[in-house]
Enzyme design. Structure first.
Site, PDB file in Angstrom:
ATOM      1  N   LYS A  23     -27.830  31.716  25.768  1.00  0.00           N
ATOM      2  CA  LYS A  23     -27.685  33.206  26.522  1.00  0.00           C
ATOM      3  C   LYS A  23     -28.603  34.102  26.370  1.00  0.00           C
ATOM      4  O   LYS A  23     -29.239  34.781  27.214  1.00  0.00           O
ATOM      5  CB  LYS A  23     -26.237  33.735  26.213  1.00  0.00           C
ATOM      6  CG  LYS A  23     -26.029  35.141  26.743  1.00  0.00           C
ATOM      7  CD  LYS A  23     -24.714  35.704  26.359  1.00  0.00           C
ATOM      8  CE  LYS A  23     -23.435  34.897  26.751  1.00  0.00           C
ATOM      9  NZ  LYS A  23     -23.116  34.026  25.844  1.00  0.00           N
ATOM     10  N   ARG A 100     -22.632  39.999  22.317  1.00  0.00           N
ATOM     11  CA  ARG A 100     -22.483  38.730  22.962  1.00  0.00           C
ATOM     12  C   ARG A 100     -23.028  37.450  21.896  1.00  0.00           C
ATOM     13  O   ARG A 100     -24.011  37.467  21.362  1.00  0.00           O
ATOM     14  CB  ARG A 100     -22.978  38.591  24.377  1.00  0.00           C
ATOM     15  CG  ARG A 100     -22.569  39.792  25.091  1.00  0.00           C
ATOM     16  CD  ARG A 100     -23.353  39.569  26.557  1.00  0.00           C
ATOM     17  NE  ARG A 100     -23.205  40.576  27.361  1.00  0.00           N
ATOM     18  CZ  ARG A 100     -22.016  40.749  28.244  1.00  0.00           C
ATOM     19  NH1 ARG A 100     -21.207  39.748  28.445  1.00  0.00           N
ATOM     20  NH2 ARG A 100     -21.788  41.892  29.250  1.00  0.00           N
ATOM     21  N   GLY A 115     -17.603  30.781  27.584  1.00  0.00           N
ATOM     22  CA  GLY A 115     -16.255  31.248  26.978  1.00  0.00           C
ATOM     23  C   GLY A 115     -15.761  30.729  25.798  1.00  0.00           C
ATOM     24  O   GLY A 115     -14.814  30.950  25.124  1.00  0.00           O
ATOM     25  N   GLN A 291     -25.409  38.064  32.648  1.00  0.00           N
ATOM     26  CA  GLN A 291     -25.419  36.750  32.217  1.00  0.00           C
ATOM     27  C   GLN A 291     -25.875  35.702  33.381  1.00  0.00           C
ATOM     28  O   GLN A 291     -25.576  36.253  34.452  1.00  0.00           O
ATOM     29  CB  GLN A 291     -23.845  36.111  31.621  1.00  0.00           C
ATOM     30  CG  GLN A 291     -24.014  34.870  30.990  1.00  0.00           C
ATOM     31  CD  GLN A 291     -23.084  34.778  29.992  1.00  0.00           C
ATOM     32  OE1 GLN A 291     -22.612  35.716  28.935  1.00  0.00           O
ATOM     33  NE2 GLN A 291     -21.962  33.890  30.383  1.00  0.00           N
ATOM     34  N   HIS A 812     -10.099  -4.631  46.527  1.00  0.00           N
ATOM     35  CA  HIS A 812      -9.884  -5.650  45.683  1.00  0.00           C
ATOM     36  C   HIS A 812      -8.588  -5.479  44.806  1.00  0.00           C
ATOM     37  O   HIS A 812      -7.636  -6.319  44.678  1.00  0.00           O
ATOM     38  CB  HIS A 812     -11.143  -5.622  44.398  1.00  0.00           C
ATOM     39  CG  HIS A 812     -10.502  -6.305  43.089  1.00  0.00           C
ATOM     40  ND1 HIS A 812     -10.723  -7.765  43.148  1.00  0.00           N
ATOM     41  CD2 HIS A 812     -10.204  -5.945  42.009  1.00  0.00           C
ATOM     42  CE1 HIS A 812     -10.370  -8.173  41.947  1.00  0.00           C
ATOM     43  NE2 HIS A 812     -10.050  -7.304  41.034  1.00  0.00           N
TER      44      HIS A 812
END
Length: 852
Positions: A23, A100, A115, A291, A812
């Site tokens: 991030k 974050r 998350g 983000q 098959h």
């Protein structure tokens, strides 16, 4: 600021990922690109390392809860705390911030880890920020983060955590935006979810947001959500959940939606790939990016000819959910070149294969655009797919009305192609072979056996051949000897199915309306003789029966006592060239790794109900088939009945040969695998690769170079393992990334239907199996599988029924299920995800319905 502990976002480049996490690296890149990212800084992984160094609790991955508790209870090192306080004063003085997590295994092209670690919003004051940083560090060891790393093959001790601290955007509206459609796969189509307040409500799924789809500069779809929940900042810090505005109006205007989509285009252009973004819109009418990360679930776009193209997944049609090794794909390119040359259209570079061949996601796809744009091609394709891959037939028909694939005037090349195919059939004597097979089935089988024996005698290269000579031999066999097996062997089975079709027409007498019953012809195909795959399965059952008579139990099989070793040797002598996913010559044969065979033997030894003995079921099916022939013949009358009896008896004697061409091709691939492994041993001795089997992660061209290929092998093995984790493979894929099946209408919840494949009704417990190797199927359980190839069929002997996501009435798995007399439904979309192991289900193989 201490540079080893703190970095401003504007100082961060992509090469700093080990220091700032996924991030942090992405936000730094966007900041330096001039995109609207809230200012802030990153607490680096060095800071996390200093904190972790003072916690001595052993291997953290062994006890995540203990690791979390240790972090919560430990003091943040003084140097780290001092650096964070200084950065706040310098970059974000007296401002609320968002804190974050940013793990080094996060926001990566192969796995987003979205998350999995925590974020804290509207954090106010240095002490609160320090506490939030500590909580972010601890979130690296939540149960969900540990489980996600396990699922994606990421070693726990390889992951470090940085923490991003940014200005808190007090959003009026916020949400997420994908710059490609994550459901349909369509590229350059923005999908936006928006809701009032902070974006956490959308990200965490607390709200039904407004939904917009933007394509080509216009909104092509909109859906106003109920927006019953809103998350907003509190004056003293933290957030609260409140009642939302409801569904009265959309929270973004059309102009704002289009402006947001344009921002997404800029982000995607900058990264060069579709992005999953989070955004916020503030009271000053400013959009902010909070983000951005790659969309990891999109299926790769095929590399093919320009323009709108439609590709069919050959891998799935052959029962392969897994990727194919690079050498396996290389072999298929040569095989495809051989097929093109045999049809009179040789390619300039046989190692590259025909232009219709491509391999996105390490699966084989065939370009069927020209077929779709031709009226005759559509008709033939529909007929073939209806029999062999019914669900794909439905998807391809859905493209008939797409203007990009509209029928075009038939070019002369198409007429020339049809003429070449007809010429090919006569050149190999296909019509005469079909007639001779109908007249004398025994002679047809003897002829096939002779072709097989002759081929096996020519498959090995000379014992003292050099690596270059062995590679020449492999290419020559694949190009000139493997493909011609089809027109030489297939006419026998074709004659059988021609007779079956004739019987189907004969039983529909205009004088005896409504007398034909569903499933009658399927019953005729039970217990078919001369099918090499069912003969293989029954041989394994016979060996299991012999072992039981000697007192061997299922628990003893893995230890391979002498009796098991002898039985295994007998089986591998006949069928050791086979394997699960056997069309990939890069995978070991059963003669190299018999673990799957041993597992099936153990399963057979657990069957203690004499009435379910597979050989007895097979014999009972054969008797039922003969009885049905007589029933149909009597019902049809004297003359028509005599013709019907003849047609069906010939069908039974010949239709079982349908497995023979593939069996012979598998033998060819196994022999070429042995040659290539010898080449691999030479490359290992020369230091070009680390192990002989690494040769299967090269191409035929690379195997000749003699240079150091270890780095390429390492990278390809990693890519192969990533693709092994992919579970959703498109049957049909368009050149813009669209998966047409994803846009098709779905059946109602609880309603599962497909193509009837083997008549009968069975109720039992479902067993979902994605890979047959090591699978345990209790006698009588209903096998739920994505698709099957001959390596799966030993499981059929003890299965109570079969449900497959792929296949058609003559695929098959369907053929083998009929021969064993187990009810089967194939082409059931999403069966492996919509049916859980242990669920009681009813399979109606006559109507094609599956009831949970």
């Amino acid at each position: 600021m201490a540079p080893e502990l703190i970095l401003r976002l504007r100082e961060i480049g992509p090469e700093m990922l080990p220091l700032v996490g996924g991030k942090g690296a992405n936000l730094g890149v966007l900041t330096r690109a001039g995109l609207a990212v809230p200012p802030g800084f990153c607490v680096t992984t060095t800071a996390y390392g200093q904190m972790a160094a003072q916690i001595a609790i052993g291997e953290p991955q062994a006890d995540p809860a203990r690791m979390r508790a240790a972090i919560f209870n430990a003091a943040i090192p003084d140097a780290v705390a001092k650096a964070i306080r200084a950065a706040l004063a310098d970059v974000l003085p007296d401002e609320p911030v968002a804190v974050r997590s940013s793990a080094t295994a996060e926001d990566l092209p192969q796995a987003s880890f979205a998350g999995q670690q925590d974020t804290f919003l509207n954090v106010q004051g240095p002490d609160a920020v320090l506490d939030a940083v500590r909580r972010c560090w601890a979130s690296l060891w939540t149960d969900r983060a540990v489980a996600y790393r396990d699922a994606n093959g990421v070693p726990h001790d390889s992951v470090q955590l940085a923490v991003v601290v940014q200005r808190m955007i007090q959003a009026v509206v916020a949400g997420v935006m994908f710059t490609a459609n994550p459901v349909t796969g369509r590229r350059h189509e923005a999908v936006i979810d928006a809701s009032p307040g902070l974006g956490e409500a959308v990200v965490s799924g607390l709200v039904n947001p407004d939904h917009f789809v933007v394509s080509g500069g216009r909104i092509v779809d909109r859906r106003v959500g109920d927006k019953r929940v809103v998350i907003r900042s509190l004056p003293g810090g933290g957030v609260e959940r409140a009642e939302g505005p409801g569904p009265e109006a959309a929270c973004l205007t059309d102009d704002q939606v289009l402006a947001l989509a344009a921002l997404g285009e800029r982000v995607e252009r900058h990264y060069g790939s579709p992005q999953d973004t989070e955004w916020a819109f503030d009271a000053d009418n400013q959009f902010w990016l909070t983000q951005a990360r790659p969309i990891t679930t999109l299926y790769p776009i095929p590399e093919g000819r320009p323009g709108d193209r439609a590709y069919f997944c050959f891998s799935l049609a052959q029962g392969l959910l897994r990727p194919i090794t690079p050498m396996g794909i290389s072999a298929f390119r040569v095989l495809a070149s051989g097929a093109a040359a045999m049809a009179g259209s040789p390619v300039s570079n046989p190692l590259a294969g025909p232009a219709v061949f491509t391999d996105p996601g390490q699966r084989i796809f065939i370009d069927l655009t020209a077929v779709l744009r031709n009226r005759f091609g559509r008709a033939v394709m529909s007929e073939v797919f209806d029999v062999m891959e019914a669900r794909s037939a439905v998807v391809m028909r859905g493209l008939f009305d797409d203007p990009r694939f509209a029928v075009r005037p038939t070019p002369i090349v198409w007429l020339s192609g049809v003429a070449k195919v007809i010429g090919l059939a006569f050149r190999y004597g296909v019509p005469s072979q079909v007639i001779r097979a109908i007249v004398n089935p025994d002679a047809a089988r003897r002829r096939i056996a002779g072709i097989s024996a002759d081929l096996r005698g020519r498959l090995a290269a000379p014992a003292h051949a050099t690596s270059g000579q062995r590679l020449d031999h492999v290419e020559r066999v694949l190009l000139t000897q493997a493909v011609p097996l089809l027109p030489r062997i297939a006419p026998g089975a074709a004659a059988g199915f021609l007779m079956l079709g004739l019987a189907g027409a004969l039983r529909k007498s205009p004088l005896r309306k409504n007398r034909a019953e569903p499933g009658e012809l399927q019953t005729v195909l039970r217990g078919l003789p001369h099918n090499v795959t069912t003969e293989m399965d029954l041989m394994l059952w016979r060996l299991a029966t012999d072992l039981r008579a000697q007192g061997i139990t299922s628990d003893q099989v893995a230890a391979r006592p002498p009796a098991v070793e002898a039985a295994l040797g007998e089986f591998l002598g006949a069928y050791g060239d086979r394997a699960v996913a056997e069309i990939d010559l890069g995978l070991p044969r059963w003669s190299e790794d018999p673990a799957h065979v041993l597992g099936v033997l153990a399963n057979y030894l657990r069957l203690d109900d004499p009435g379910r003995a597979p050989d007895l079921i097979f014999e009972r099916g054969a008797r039922e088939a003969e009885a049905m022939i007589e029933k149909l013949a009597r019902r049809a009358g004297l003359i028509r009945g005599g013709l019907l009896r003849f047609a069906l008896s010939r069908a039974r004697k010949l239709a079982g040969l349908r497995e023979q061409p593939k069996f012979e091709l598998v033998r060819v691939l196994a022999a070429m695998r042995r040659e290539l492994r010898t080449v691999g041993e030479a490359l290992e001795a020369a230091g070009s690769i680390s192990a002989a089997d690494d040769v299967f992660f090269l191409t035929l061209t690379e195997a000749r170079t003699g240079r150091d290929l270890r780095r390429e092998v390492t990278e390809r093995r990693a890519a192969y393992e990533r693709e092994m984790r992919r579970r959703q493979i498109p049957r049909v894929l368009l050149s813009d990334g669209t998966e047409p099946e994803a846009t098709a209408t779905r059946p109602a919840e609880g309603g599962l239907s497909g193509t009837p494949a083997s008549a009968g009704v069975v109720t039992g417990r479902a067993r979902v199996i994605l890979d047959p190797v090591g699978a345990h199927l209790e006698p009588g359980e209903i096998l739920i599988a994505p698709s099957t190839d001959p390596g799966w069929t030993p499981l059929f002997l003890t299965a109570g029924g079969l449900v497959m996501e792929m296949g058609g009435a003559n695929s098959h798995g369907a053929v083998v299920a009929r021969e064993y007399g187990i009810p089967a439904v194939v082409g059931v979309h999403g069966a492996t995800t919509r049916i859980a192991t242990g669920t009681e289900i009813t399979v109606d193989g006559t109507s094609g319905h599956v009831t949970v």
